[in-house]
Design a protein around this motif. Structure first.
Motif, mmCIF file in Angstrom:
data_model
loop_
_atom_site.group_PDB
_atom_site.id
_atom_site.type_symbol
_atom_site.label_atom_id
_atom_site.label_comp_id
_atom_site.label_asym_id
_atom_site.label_seq_id
_atom_site.Cartn_x
_atom_site.Cartn_y
_atom_site.Cartn_z
ATOM 1 N N UNK A 61 -2.426 8.204 -6.350
ATOM 2 C CA UNK A 61 -3.540 7.825 -7.236
ATOM 3 C C UNK A 61 -3.977 8.998 -8.102
ATOM 4 N N UNK A 62 -3.641 10.195 -7.681
ATOM 5 C CA UNK A 62 -4.007 11.400 -8.427
ATOM 6 C C UNK A 62 -2.728 12.196 -8.656
ATOM 7 N N UNK A 63 -2.680 12.829 -9.833
ATOM 8 C CA UNK A 63 -1.497 13.610 -10.179
ATOM 9 C C UNK A 63 -1.903 15.085 -10.208
ATOM 10 N N UNK A 64 -1.111 15.948 -9.578
ATOM 11 C CA UNK A 64 -1.393 17.384 -9.615
ATOM 12 C C UNK A 64 -0.525 18.011 -10.694
ATOM 13 N N UNK A 65 -1.154 18.688 -11.652
ATOM 14 C CA UNK A 65 -0.370 19.415 -12.647
ATOM 15 C C UNK A 65 -0.485 20.902 -12.302
ATOM 16 N N UNK A 66 0.603 21.526 -11.832
ATOM 17 C CA UNK A 66 0.528 22.931 -11.422
ATOM 18 C C UNK A 66 -0.023 23.815 -12.540
ATOM 19 N N UNK A 67 -0.860 24.736 -12.181
ATOM 20 C CA UNK A 67 -1.546 25.668 -13.090
ATOM 21 C C UNK A 67 -2.587 24.989 -13.966
ATOM 22 N N UNK A 70 -6.134 18.546 -11.435
ATOM 23 C CA UNK A 70 -5.933 17.188 -10.927
ATOM 24 C C UNK A 70 -6.317 16.148 -11.987
ATOM 25 N N UNK A 71 -5.558 15.067 -12.046
ATOM 26 C CA UNK A 71 -5.834 13.987 -12.988
ATOM 27 C C UNK A 71 -5.643 12.645 -12.283
ATOM 28 N N UNK A 72 -6.474 11.653 -12.654
ATOM 29 C CA UNK A 72 -6.218 10.300 -12.164
ATOM 30 C C UNK A 72 -4.863 9.874 -12.726
ATOM 31 N N UNK A 73 -4.034 9.264 -11.873
ATOM 32 C CA UNK A 73 -2.709 8.830 -12.310
ATOM 33 C C UNK A 73 -2.819 7.974 -13.570
ATOM 34 N N UNK A 74 -1.989 8.289 -14.537
ATOM 35 C CA UNK A 74 -1.924 7.504 -15.768
ATOM 36 C C UNK A 74 -0.849 6.453 -15.525
ATOM 37 N N UNK A 75 -1.219 5.184 -15.506
ATOM 38 C CA UNK A 75 -0.183 4.165 -15.311
ATOM 39 C C UNK A 75 0.626 4.031 -16.591
ATOM 40 N N UNK A 76 1.926 4.095 -16.456
ATOM 41 C CA UNK A 76 2.793 3.861 -17.604
ATOM 42 C C UNK A 76 3.504 2.527 -17.391
ATOM 43 N N UNK A 77 4.111 2.013 -18.451
ATOM 44 C CA UNK A 77 4.843 0.753 -18.339
ATOM 45 C C UNK A 77 5.962 0.899 -17.300
ATOM 46 N N UNK A 78 6.628 2.037 -17.345
ATOM 47 C CA UNK A 78 7.724 2.288 -16.409
ATOM 48 C C UNK A 78 7.231 2.299 -14.954
ATOM 49 N N UNK A 154 1.155 0.464 -2.845
ATOM 50 C CA UNK A 154 1.540 -0.264 -4.058
ATOM 51 C C UNK A 154 0.365 -1.103 -4.552
ATOM 52 N N UNK A 155 -0.286 -1.764 -3.600
ATOM 53 C CA UNK A 155 -1.422 -2.633 -3.922
ATOM 54 C C UNK A 155 -2.528 -1.830 -4.621
ATOM 55 N N UNK A 156 -2.788 -0.631 -4.108
ATOM 56 C CA UNK A 156 -3.814 0.224 -4.703
ATOM 57 C C UNK A 156 -3.485 0.579 -6.155
#
Lengths: 216, 216
Positions: A61-67, A70-78, A154-156
Motif C-alpha cells: 500500500x506504500x512505496x519506499x523510494x530510497x533516499x 514514503x508514498x501511497x502506492x500509485x495504482x497504474x493500469x498495469x 489484493x482486496x486492499x
C-alpha cells in the motif's frame, strides 16, 4: 522489554490508522507520507511511524523510494491488471476446488438473502458488506492461510479506489447470478459468472483510476 | 537523511545475511533470533537487526512472538500443505494460460539440455539451478509481478528444507517429462506431469521436515 512492547503497540495503531485513511481515500494515491510530519501530528516519536510505513510497504500500500521517502502506492493500469489476474487465479482455483464446501456453507444462504435485500433497498453499505463476504467466502473455503493472506492484500489494493465505484447495483446482480448457480449446484456456470464479474470489476476499476487521477 | 540511508543499507545487508543462513540450514528451523546478541556479533546497532527481522517476518521466514522475540519459522505439516497447494494454484494457472509463451521461450531449449546433462553427470548443483529455472520460467511467463513475488516467497519456504532433499535425480526425470511435453506442444500432459511432480515434492518435503526435526 516493556518499553519495546509499548512501541510495538503504537506501531500497530499507526498502521491501522494510516491504512484506514489510505483505503478511504482520505490520503490520496501517490501522496507523500512524511515521517517527521506524521509523528508531530500524532504526537509520537518517528520510530513507530517509520515501522508502520515499512509494514504498509510490505503490504504494497506504500512505496519506499530510497533516499527520498514514503508514498501511497500509485495504482497504474498495469498494476490493476496484475491484481485482477491474481484475483482470477485465486478465486477460480478456490471456487473449482472447494465448490461443495462453499455450496454447503451456512453463510451462502444468509448471503443470498442479503444480496436480494440490496436489490430492494439499494443500500450501498449493505452491498459493500455482502461484496466482501461473497468473495472472502469463496477464498476462505480453502482454509489455506497463505492463499487467504495473499488474497486479502489484493482486496486492499482494489479498496484503494473502491469508494469511487458507481456500478454497485450491477455488481450486485452479478453476485446474485454467482450465488444462484452455486445454490443450484451448477459449478461451470458459477465459474463463468464469477470470471465475467471480475472482468467487469477490472473495467470499473480502470475507469475509477482515471477519475481518481482527474480529481487529485 | 544520510544517516537514515546508511541504516537502511545495513538493514538490507543484515536481511540478506540472515536469509542466507536460514535458507542454507545454518540457522535451524524454530531457532530463536536474539536482537541484542546478533547486533553484538555483527558489531552494529540493534535497530537495523530489528528492521531486518521484521522484513523477514513479512516474508514469512521469521515469526514474531509478542513479548517474547523473533524465531525462525517452524515449518509444520499444515504449513507445507498450504505452500504446496499455493504452488499448485500458481504454477498450473501460469502453465495453462501462458503455455505458448513458455513453449516459445528461448530458455526452454537451454533448460532441456541442462536437465539432460544432470542425468549424465548427477551434478546436484546443476539440478538445483535447473529446478529453480524451470519453475520460475513457468511463473515468470505471466509477467505478473504480483504473482511472481508471491511465488518467490513460497519458493523460499520450501528452500528451508530443500538442502535435505535426497530424490533430486527422480525430480530431474519429472522435470524432463514436463519439458518434453511442453516442447511437443502437449499442454494437458505437461499440466498432468507438473501436478504429479509437485505432489512428489510435497511428500519429499514432509519427509524432510521429519528429518530436520530429528536432527535438531
Amino acid at each position: 522489554m516493556r518499553k519495546k512492547l509499548e512501541i510495538s503497540l503504537v506501531r500497530t495503531k499507526v498502521y491501522d490508522l494510516l491504512k484506514e485513511e489510505i483505503l478511504s481515500g482520505e490520503i490520496h494515491l501517490g501522496q507523500r507520507l512524511n515521517v517527521r510530519k506524521l509523528s508531530e501530528e500524532l504526537g509520537i516519536s518517528p520510530t513507530p511511524v517509520r515501522d508502520a510505513l515499512l509494514a504498509l510497504s510490505a503490504d504494497g500500500l506504500v512505496r519506499v523510494v530510497p533516499r527520498v521517502g514514503f508514498f501511497v502506492t500509485e495504482l497504474t493500469e498495469n498494476y490493476i491488471n496484475e491484481i485482477i489476474e491474481s484475483r482470477i487465479m485465486v478465486e477460480s482455483f478456490c471456487l473449482k476446488k472447494y465448490f461443495d464446501e462453499i455450496r454447503n456453507s451456512p453463510d451462502i444462504l444468509k448471503l443470498y438473502d442479503e444480496v436480494k435485500k440490496v436489490i430492494d433497498t439499494e443500500n450501498r453499505k449493505l452491498f459493500d458488506e455482502s461484496d466482501e463476504v461473497l468473495h472472502m467466502l469463496i477464498v476462505k473455503s480453502s482454509s489455506n492461510k497463505t492463499i487467504i493472506d495473499f488474497y486479502e492484500k489484493l482486496w486492499d489494493k482494489i479498496d484503494l479506489v473502491r469508494h469511487l465505484n458507481k456500478r454497485y447495483l450491477d455488481s450486485n446482480k452479478e453476485h446474485l447470478s454467482i450465488i444462484e448457480s452455486i445454490l443450484k449446484n451448477e459449478k461451470e456456470s458459477a465459474i463463468k459468472f464469477l470470471l465475467r464479474h471480475i472482468e467487469n470489476v477490472k473495467d470499473e476499476t480502470l475507469k475509477n483510476l482515471k477519475t481518481s487521477k482527474v480529481t487529485k
